[in-house]
Design a protein around this motif. Structure first.
Motif, PDB file in Angstrom:
ATOM      1  N   MET A 121       0.851  -1.187   0.000  1.00 14.42           N
ATOM      2  CA  MET A 121       0.000   0.000   0.000  1.00 14.42           C
ATOM      3  C   MET A 121       0.892   1.243   0.000  1.00 14.42           C
ATOM      4  N   GLN A 122       0.304   2.369  -0.344  1.00 15.14           N
ATOM      5  CA  GLN A 122       1.069   3.622  -0.322  1.00 15.14           C
ATOM      6  C   GLN A 122       0.725   4.408   0.949  1.00 15.14           C
ATOM      7  N   ARG A 123       1.754   4.805   1.656  1.00 20.32           N
ATOM      8  CA  ARG A 123       1.556   5.653   2.843  1.00 20.32           C
ATOM      9  C   ARG A 123       1.614   7.112   2.394  1.00 20.32           C
ATOM     10  N   SER A 124       0.604   7.896   2.769  1.00 19.76           N
ATOM     11  CA  SER A 124       0.615   9.328   2.457  1.00 19.76           C
ATOM     12  C   SER A 124       0.355  10.108   3.730  1.00 19.76           C
ATOM     13  N   ALA A 125       1.030  11.233   3.855  1.00 25.29           N
ATOM     14  CA  ALA A 125       0.739  12.156   4.959  1.00 25.29           C
ATOM     15  C   ALA A 125      -0.282  13.144   4.409  1.00 25.29           C
ATOM     16  N   ILE A 126      -1.445  13.199   5.008  1.00 23.61           N
ATOM     17  CA  ILE A 126      -2.417  14.193   4.532  1.00 23.61           C
ATOM     18  C   ILE A 126      -2.491  15.315   5.561  1.00 23.61           C
ATOM     19  N   GLN A 127      -2.614  16.521   5.062  1.00 23.06           N
ATOM     20  CA  GLN A 127      -2.597  17.702   5.940  1.00 23.06           C
ATOM     21  C   GLN A 127      -3.781  18.581   5.597  1.00 23.06           C
ATOM     22  N   GLY A 128      -4.342  19.226   6.583  1.00 22.53           N
ATOM     23  CA  GLY A 128      -5.449  20.130   6.305  1.00 22.53           C
ATOM     24  C   GLY A 128      -6.227  20.454   7.568  1.00 22.53           C
ATOM     25  N   ALA A 129      -7.366  21.116   7.376  1.00 17.88           N
ATOM     26  CA  ALA A 129      -8.228  21.431   8.512  1.00 17.88           C
ATOM     27  C   ALA A 129      -8.772  20.123   9.088  1.00 17.88           C
ATOM     28  N   PRO A 130      -8.821  20.002  10.417  1.00 16.68           N
ATOM     29  CA  PRO A 130      -9.236  18.728  11.024  1.00 16.68           C
ATOM     30  C   PRO A 130     -10.572  18.202  10.501  1.00 16.68           C
ATOM     31  N   TRP A 131     -11.552  19.104  10.237  1.00 16.25           N
ATOM     32  CA  TRP A 131     -12.844  18.556   9.807  1.00 16.25           C
ATOM     33  C   TRP A 131     -12.744  17.948   8.417  1.00 16.25           C
ATOM     34  N   LEU A 132     -11.867  18.531   7.570  1.00 18.41           N
ATOM     35  CA  LEU A 132     -11.689  17.975   6.227  1.00 18.41           C
ATOM     36  C   LEU A 132     -10.943  16.641   6.301  1.00 18.41           C
ATOM     37  N   LEU A 133      -9.967  16.566   7.202  1.00 19.88           N
ATOM     38  CA  LEU A 133      -9.253  15.290   7.373  1.00 19.88           C
ATOM     39  C   LEU A 133     -10.208  14.224   7.897  1.00 19.88           C
ATOM     40  N   THR A 134     -11.107  14.626   8.775  1.00 17.40           N
ATOM     41  CA  THR A 134     -12.104  13.684   9.293  1.00 17.40           C
ATOM     42  C   THR A 134     -13.006  13.193   8.159  1.00 17.40           C
ATOM     43  N   GLU A 135     -13.447  14.120   7.316  1.00 14.73           N
ATOM     44  CA  GLU A 135     -14.282  13.736   6.168  1.00 14.73           C
ATOM     45  C   GLU A 135     -13.519  12.761   5.267  1.00 14.73           C
ATOM     46  N   ALA A 136     -12.219  13.057   5.051  1.00 17.60           N
ATOM     47  CA  ALA A 136     -11.424  12.258   4.114  1.00 17.60           C
ATOM     48  C   ALA A 136     -11.129  10.868   4.649  1.00 17.60           C
ATOM     49  N   THR A 137     -10.942  10.758   5.960  1.00 20.38           N
ATOM     50  CA  THR A 137     -10.499   9.475   6.517  1.00 20.38           C
ATOM     51  C   THR A 137     -11.622   8.685   7.174  1.00 20.38           C
ATOM     52  N   GLY A 138     -12.705   9.349   7.505  1.00 19.29           N
ATOM     53  CA  GLY A 138     -13.775   8.660   8.233  1.00 19.29           C
ATOM     54  C   GLY A 138     -13.434   8.481   9.703  1.00 19.29           C
ATOM     55  N   ARG A 139     -12.433   9.198  10.190  1.00 19.93           N
ATOM     56  CA  ARG A 139     -12.049   9.085  11.605  1.00 19.93           C
ATOM     57  C   ARG A 139     -11.990  10.477  12.208  1.00 19.93           C
ATOM     58  N   TRP A 140     -12.749  10.669  13.281  1.00 19.39           N
ATOM     59  CA  TRP A 140     -12.832  11.981  13.917  1.00 19.39           C
ATOM     60  C   TRP A 140     -11.516  12.337  14.582  1.00 19.39           C
ATOM     61  N   MET A 141     -11.139  13.605  14.497  1.00 21.36           N
ATOM     62  CA  MET A 141      -9.977  14.075  15.249  1.00 21.36           C
ATOM     63  C   MET A 141     -10.311  15.398  15.936  1.00 21.36           C
ATOM     64  N   LYS A 142      -9.534  15.738  16.948  1.00 22.58           N
ATOM     65  CA  LYS A 142      -9.814  16.965  17.703  1.00 22.58           C
ATOM     66  C   LYS A 142      -9.756  18.160  16.766  1.00 22.58           C
ATOM     67  N   GLY A 143     -10.714  19.069  16.940  1.00 17.40           N
ATOM     68  CA  GLY A 143     -10.785  20.245  16.074  1.00 17.40           C
ATOM     69  C   GLY A 143     -11.794  20.056  14.962  1.00 17.40           C
ATOM     70  N   ALA A 144     -12.253  18.801  14.750  1.00 12.11           N
ATOM     71  CA  ALA A 144     -13.249  18.555  13.697  1.00 12.11           C
ATOM     72  C   ALA A 144     -14.648  18.830  14.246  1.00 12.11           C
ATOM     73  N   LYS A 145     -15.634  18.858  13.320  1.00 14.31           N
ATOM     74  CA  LYS A 145     -17.000  19.187  13.724  1.00 14.31           C
ATOM     75  C   LYS A 145     -17.573  18.129  14.664  1.00 14.31           C
ATOM     76  N   THR A 146     -18.455  18.594  15.558  1.00 11.14           N
ATOM     77  CA  THR A 146     -19.182  17.657  16.408  1.00 11.14           C
ATOM     78  C   THR A 146     -20.673  17.959  16.264  1.00 11.14           C
ATOM     79  N   ARG A 147     -21.495  17.001  16.683  1.00 11.52           N
ATOM     80  CA  ARG A 147     -22.937  17.184  16.553  1.00 11.52           C
ATOM     81  C   ARG A 147     -23.580  16.795  17.883  1.00 11.52           C
ATOM     82  N   ASP A 148     -24.225  17.749  18.525  1.00 11.03           N
ATOM     83  CA  ASP A 148     -24.901  17.461  19.807  1.00 11.03           C
ATOM     84  C   ASP A 148     -26.386  17.313  19.526  1.00 11.03           C
ATOM     85  N   GLU A 149     -26.955  16.215  19.971  1.00  5.39           N
ATOM     86  CA  GLU A 149     -28.396  16.031  19.772  1.00  5.39           C
ATOM     87  C   GLU A 149     -29.034  15.702  21.102  1.00  5.39           C
TER      88      GLU A 149
END
Ligand code: NDP
Length: 689
Positions: free
Chosen positions: A506-534
């Protein structure tokens, strides 16, 4: 009886979804014991460009549409089908010169490797197409820019050029991680034993389990295949160092920076510890292992022991005990029950090994066995590549070179003395990099020193002693979960090692960006990404309803001294930091008596759980738990729980949900940080509530 093959078959290659015979007359492949023609091999006229296109465009595309779990289940189904039909492989394996136990390593060892990857793939990889590797890296002070490593499947094909000694295992141990990674494979077995690989590939194809193009086979020369490699392809090679070096320097491999893994000759050493004199259990184990390694597969194993390094005082005793064992080895046709060691793979291979022994004799004398044993070269045995085990002794190994350089790929090893433990390590290093070394010792100091000295030069180190004698898998067995490969002369490659091997494709890539975009791209939440309170508690949601970023901010709870004392009495954890004010103050980490870490975790659970039956089926652990700020009596705790990853299991009606759990105090300082792991039903109906 050897496998009855009345008219030799033309082996076929599996090309673009069809079995194809080469256009030439075919080169005969001979039974290693009888010299009878087993099959004819030829791959001339194959369209290699079409094979690569088919692999990349059909097989690769189909594999990449599947998740890791789906691919793992595919491997499991193939492995189970092969296991059911294993006797057919055993029958044909006899022609390669393998005894039943040699074949077991090749056939069932290979299938077990496939099954091991099937199981590890489902346990250690997500049910997704992308691997998120490691934790995110915060790259800005304000939390708006982060980094994350991810792995994606390559878009090319893996070309596996394999050795003659393990026609089944050699293929399976490589295609398991390859297919799991989402890469199609083109397998080129060594000609000498390709008939067995061909049979196994036929059975795999017949199951219809693999997508079209995921597996192709070349029986015969690979022709111009390597001219056609591109940057997304991978080449692996197992065989002689000379061929490996040539292929590694192939212009297309260099031009395209093609990943090239090589596993070649290796002068593996086994060392008898200075503590393990004659009469000790370790001495007996060393001798037994040496005999086993010299005779299993008639010594035609890349991991076999080639150099036996023993304390000078024990040399004569080793030579005697090992010589006696080797002399008892019944060499013959593996189809006969009494046989303990079969022939070499071919007469050519035997000539090669005899030549190596002659060269070794310039520096060492034979102390057991006869390379020209007349009993093995007359009558019925004439056509077979039989050779008796040969043990040599080199009296001055530090001033010798051939014994550290010549790999006699047969039942041959050289015994050499050492005076100090440093000298033993130095002799092992003279192999210039090996797949494996073993040390037989019952002394912790010897084990420590040897691991330190041998580590840089070896891919694997086995420490043998009386305790592990029965359970040990032995010097020569590569295992799917442990690294196989070695530095320097051994090729510099690394195979197996569990998920390490999958990542190689497989190819390893370092992806960089705003946390919410990285969360969208990877499917894994990280600190600084959007949250949803219901309003609804996230524990009331099934897997289908949960979303990454779903958050719960709990109420708060103040920790009292009575809580701490109650917890201490109740659990028995009366450590002074919780119970003795003066002693706690004297500790550099604490302001005085503090709450137990596990009390914090328990209170956190009390704050975040939703008690009624629901889709959450179980809590099965926490990852990366850290206590970051001490909690004093009077401090107030609050928990923030965020849905971090959702991983549905492919074959169950539940999946794993990973929650980011942060416990803070009244000053918003982080008291504890960890991941909570829960099993959650895929639907509310599956939860039966
Ligand atoms: P080779 O290096 O000749 O062959 C290994 C593989 O490479 C075979 O599949 C072979 O195919 C293939 N091959 C050979 N030449 C080319 C080429 N130009 N382009 C593409 N593929 C090629 O090794 P052998 O099998 O002949 O064994 C020779 C020696 O190698 C042994 O005596 C032993 O010392 C060492 N060896 C080491 C092993 C290890 O695991 N460390 C395993 C086996 C051997 P084909 O068979 O069709 O020629």
């Amino acid at each position: 009886m050897n496998a009855p093959l009345a008219t030799p078959r033309h082996l076929e290659s599996y090309v673009c979804g069809r079995w194809v015979r080469g256009s030439g007359p075919g080169i005969p492949l001979l039974d290693a014991s009888t010299g009878a023609v087993v099959a004819l091999i030829d791959a001339s006229g194959l369209d290699h460009a079409a094979m690569l296109d088919h692999a990349r465009e059909k097989g690769g595309a189909a594999l990449r549409r599947m998740t890791f779990h789906e691919r793992a289940l595919m491997l499991k189904a193939v492995g189970q089908a092969l296991m059911e039909g294993k006797e057919e492989f055993y029958a044909l394996s006899t022609a390669t010169g393998a005894t039943r136990s040699d074949s077991w390593i090749d056939i069932e060892g290979g299938i077990a490797t496939l099954l091991s990857y099937a199981s590890k793939g489902r346990r250690e990889l997500p049910n997704a197409r992308l691997v998120v590797e490691g934790e995110p890296e915060a790259l800005s002070r304000d939390g708006t820019f982060s980094g994350q490593h991810v792995l994606t499947s390559l878009e090319g094909a893996a070309i596996h050029i394999n050795a003659f000694n393990f026609p089944c295992w050699g293929m399976l141990e490589k295609i398991a991680p390859t297919l799991l990674a989402g890469l199609p494979a083109i397998v080129k077995p060594a000609s000498q034993t390709a008939y067995l690989t061909e049979l196994m590939v036929r059975r795999i194809v017949e199951t219809g389990i693999l997508p079209d193009g995921a597996l192709q086979l070349v029986c015969g020369s690979v022709g111009n295949l390597l001219d056609l490699v591109t940057p997304q392809d991978v080449v692996t090679f197992t065989g002689s160092a000379a061929t490996g070096r040539r292929l590694r320097a192939h212009p297309a491999v260099i031009e395209n920076s093609v990943r090239f893994t090589m596993e070649a000759d290796s002068l593996n050493a086994s060392i008898l510890g200075p503590d393990a004199g004659p009469g000790s259990e370790e001495f007996d184990l060393f001798v037994r292992e040496a005999a086993r390694e010299m005779t299993a597969k008639a010594g035609q194993k890349c991991t076999a022991i080639r150099r036996l390094i023993a304390p000078r005082a024990a040399i004569d005793a080793v030579a005697k005990a090992l010589g006696e064992r080797l002399a008892k080895t019944v060499v013959g046709n593996p189809a006969e029950e009494a046989t303990r060691m079969g022939p070499l793979a071919s007469l050519g291979q035997r000539d090669e090994v005899r030549g190596c022994i002659e060269r070794l004799r310039a520096e060492a004398e034979i102390v057991s066995g006869d390379p020209a044993d007349p009993r093995l070269a007359s009558g019925d045995a004439e056509a077979g590549a039989f050779l008796s085990p040969v043990l040599l002794h080199c009296a001055k190994p530090l001033s010798a070179s051939a014994v550290h350089e010549i790999e006699a790929f047969g039942p041959v090893a050289t015994l050499m003395p050492y005076d100090t433990i440093e000298e033993a390590a130095e002799l092992a290093r003279r192999g210039k990099g090996s797949l494996v070394a073993s040390v037989f010792t019952n002394d912790g100091g010897v084990a420590r020193e040897m691991v330190g000295a041998l580590g840089p030069w070896h891919g694997r180190i086995l420490i043998g002693n009386r305790l592990s004698a029965k359970s040990s898998t032995g010097h020569g067995s590569p295992l799917p979960m442990l690294v196989h490969g070695g530095p320097g002369r051994a090729g510099g490659g690394e195979e197996l090692g569990g998920m390490r091997a999958v990542k190689h494709y497989m190819q390893r890539s370092a992806i960089q960006g705003a946390p919410w975009l990285l969360t969208e791209a990877t499917g894994r939440w990280m600190k600084g990404a959007k949250t949803r309170d219901e309003a609804e508690h996230p524990f009331r949601k099934s897997l289908a309803e949960l979303e990454i970023g779903d958050r719960l901010v709990t109420g708060s709870r103040t920790v009292t001294l009575a809580d701490i004392e109650h917890f201490a009495e109740f659990t028995g954890d009366t450590f002074y930091a919780h119970m003795d004010e003066e002693a706690a103050r004297a500790n550099p980490f604490f302001p005085g008596r503090v709450a137990h870490g596990y009390l914090i975790v328990s209170f956190a659970a009390g704050l975040f759980v939703d008690p009624a039956p629901g889709p959450v089926l179980a809590n099965y652990g926490v990852d990366n738990l850290r206590f970051l700020t001490p909690v004093s009596p009077g401090d107030t705790l609050q928990v923030t729980l965020v849905c971090k990853a959702i991983d549905p299991r492919a074959t169950a009606d539940y999946g794993e949900v990973r929650w980011d759990c942060t416990v803070t105090n009244q000053d918003a300082a982080v008291v504890a940080q960890y991941d909570v792991l829960t099993l959650v039903a895929k639907t509310r109906r599956a939860a039966a509530v």
